[in-house]
Motif scaffolding. Structure first.
Motif, PDB file in Angstrom:
ATOM      1  N   THR A  31       1.606  -7.601   6.328  1.00 22.69           N
ATOM      2  CA  THR A  31       2.690  -6.766   5.809  1.00 22.69           C
ATOM      3  C   THR A  31       2.172  -5.839   4.715  1.00 22.69           C
ATOM      4  N   VAL A  32       2.519  -4.565   4.827  1.00 23.12           N
ATOM      5  CA  VAL A  32       2.158  -3.565   3.823  1.00 23.12           C
ATOM      6  C   VAL A  32       3.444  -2.890   3.357  1.00 23.12           C
ATOM      7  N   LYS A  33       3.703  -2.940   2.054  1.00 20.32           N
ATOM      8  CA  LYS A  33       4.888  -2.294   1.488  1.00 20.32           C
ATOM      9  C   LYS A  33       4.506  -0.913   0.963  1.00 20.32           C
ATOM     10  N   ALA A 229      -2.885   4.244  -3.960  1.00 18.79           N
ATOM     11  CA  ALA A 229      -3.092   2.796  -4.029  1.00 18.79           C
ATOM     12  C   ALA A 229      -3.624   2.455  -5.412  1.00 18.79           C
ATOM     13  N   ARG A 230      -3.701   1.154  -5.713  1.00 17.38           N
ATOM     14  CA  ARG A 230      -4.378   0.737  -6.936  1.00 17.38           C
ATOM     15  C   ARG A 230      -5.876   0.952  -6.751  1.00 17.38           C
ATOM     16  N   ASN A 236      -9.677  -0.845   0.904  1.00 13.44           N
ATOM     17  CA  ASN A 236      -8.959  -1.837   1.713  1.00 13.44           C
ATOM     18  C   ASN A 236      -8.816  -1.323   3.149  1.00 13.44           C
ATOM     19  N   LYS A 237      -9.352  -2.076   4.109  1.00 11.37           N
ATOM     20  CA  LYS A 237      -9.384  -1.620   5.504  1.00 11.37           C
ATOM     21  C   LYS A 237      -7.984  -1.483   6.101  1.00 11.37           C
ATOM     22  N   THR A 238      -7.089  -2.396   5.717  1.00  9.61           N
ATOM     23  CA  THR A 238      -5.714  -2.311   6.236  1.00  9.61           C
ATOM     24  C   THR A 238      -5.027  -1.052   5.726  1.00  9.61           C
ATOM     25  N   TYR A 239      -5.210  -0.745   4.460  1.00  9.38           N
ATOM     26  CA  TYR A 239      -4.586   0.445   3.887  1.00  9.38           C
ATOM     27  C   TYR A 239      -5.182   1.718   4.494  1.00  9.38           C
TER      28      TYR A 239
END
Length: 271
Positions: A31-33, A229-230, A236-239
């Protein structure tokens, strides 16, 4: 093979397929918000989310009503990403809040344009004419640069000019700073208004009737919108998959369609 052996083989195969199916259903999505401001116009992010679903990513869209809250939520870990702001706004916000949010991908650029309910050309402007411009720091700068480009004012040589940096104002324009989202409703009360293309599209203003439009050039880079992003999540590969899913030709076409070609995909601009 005897009948009993056949039955045993069939049962064994059923068990294998059942376990395989259970294994697949047990796989958890990541899950990515992601925070946005306002509505997901035209379902652009909804389309991105649908494509990410196939990659095992559940993109949750969280809506906000102002531009500060998504950054606070991202900084504090309540969001994983946001897609709400231009590069310049993010840099200023980081500096003012001693934060370390960072762009990880370009999204769109929304050039400013001049609209009017009273005039059909900037040549019709008279002395003392009223001008509404956005009151946020980045769009204020962009508005002043647009007025300078239209030869209505001149500015001191500053990277991020404000009203105090107007060097000359030959028509004595009365410049009023208003909330960007309220400017379309102020059109009957001013001579001209400078409006962000996205907000103009939301207000159903006809882009073909804009009196003047900001040019997209190399100098426009600070006004490109980004996914943020932070700092620790920059790789981050998902991001990165979220960014890649957005930066697709299908999404670019959808962005242009729902915004009547006034908001442009920025990831493939050659500036």
């Amino acid at each position: 093979m005897k009948k009993g052996q056949w039955v045993g083989l069939v049962l064994a195969l059923v068990a294998v397929f059942s376990l395989t199916a259970c294994g697949k259903s047990a796989q958890k999505e990541t899950t990515v918000k992601l925070g946005i401001v306002g509505s997901d116009k035209g379902g652009v992010w909804k389309t991105v989310a649908g494509n990410l679903k196939k990659q095992g990513i559940d993109l949750k869209i969280v809506q906000f009503s102002d531009y500060n809250q998504p950054n606070i939520a991202l900084r504090d870990g309540d969001l994983d990403l946001n897609a709400t702001q231009q590069r310049s706004f993010l840099a200023t916000w980081d500096k003012d809040h001693k934060s370390s949010l960072t762009p990880i991908g370009d999204t769109v650029i929304a050039p400013l344009a001049v609209y009017s309910k009273k005039l059909t050309s900037l040549k019709q402007l008279k002395k003392g004419a009223s001008v509404a411009i956005p009151n946020d720091s980045t769009d204020e700068t962009r508005s002043l640069e647009l007025l300078a480009d239209a030869k209505l004012i001149t500015l001191d040589n500053k990277a991020l000019p404000t009203l105090h940096d107007i060097k000359s104002n030959k028509l004595g324009l009365k410049i009023k700073e208003l909330d960007p989202n309220l400017i379309p409703t102020s059109l009957p009360d001013v001579d001209i208004a400078i409006i962000n293309s996205g907000i103009a599209a939301d207000a159903r203003l006809n882009p073909d009737k804009a009196l003047y439009r900001a040019k997209v050039t190399k100098a426009s880079k600070p006004w490109i919108n980004v996914v943020a992003a932070r700092k620790g999540d920059i790789h981050n590969k998902t991001y990165q998959k979220v960014v890649k899913a957005y930066q697709q030709p299908q999404i670019g076409k959808l962005i242009k369609k729902v915004n009547r070609n006034t908001v442009l995909p920025a990831w493939n601009l050659k500036l």
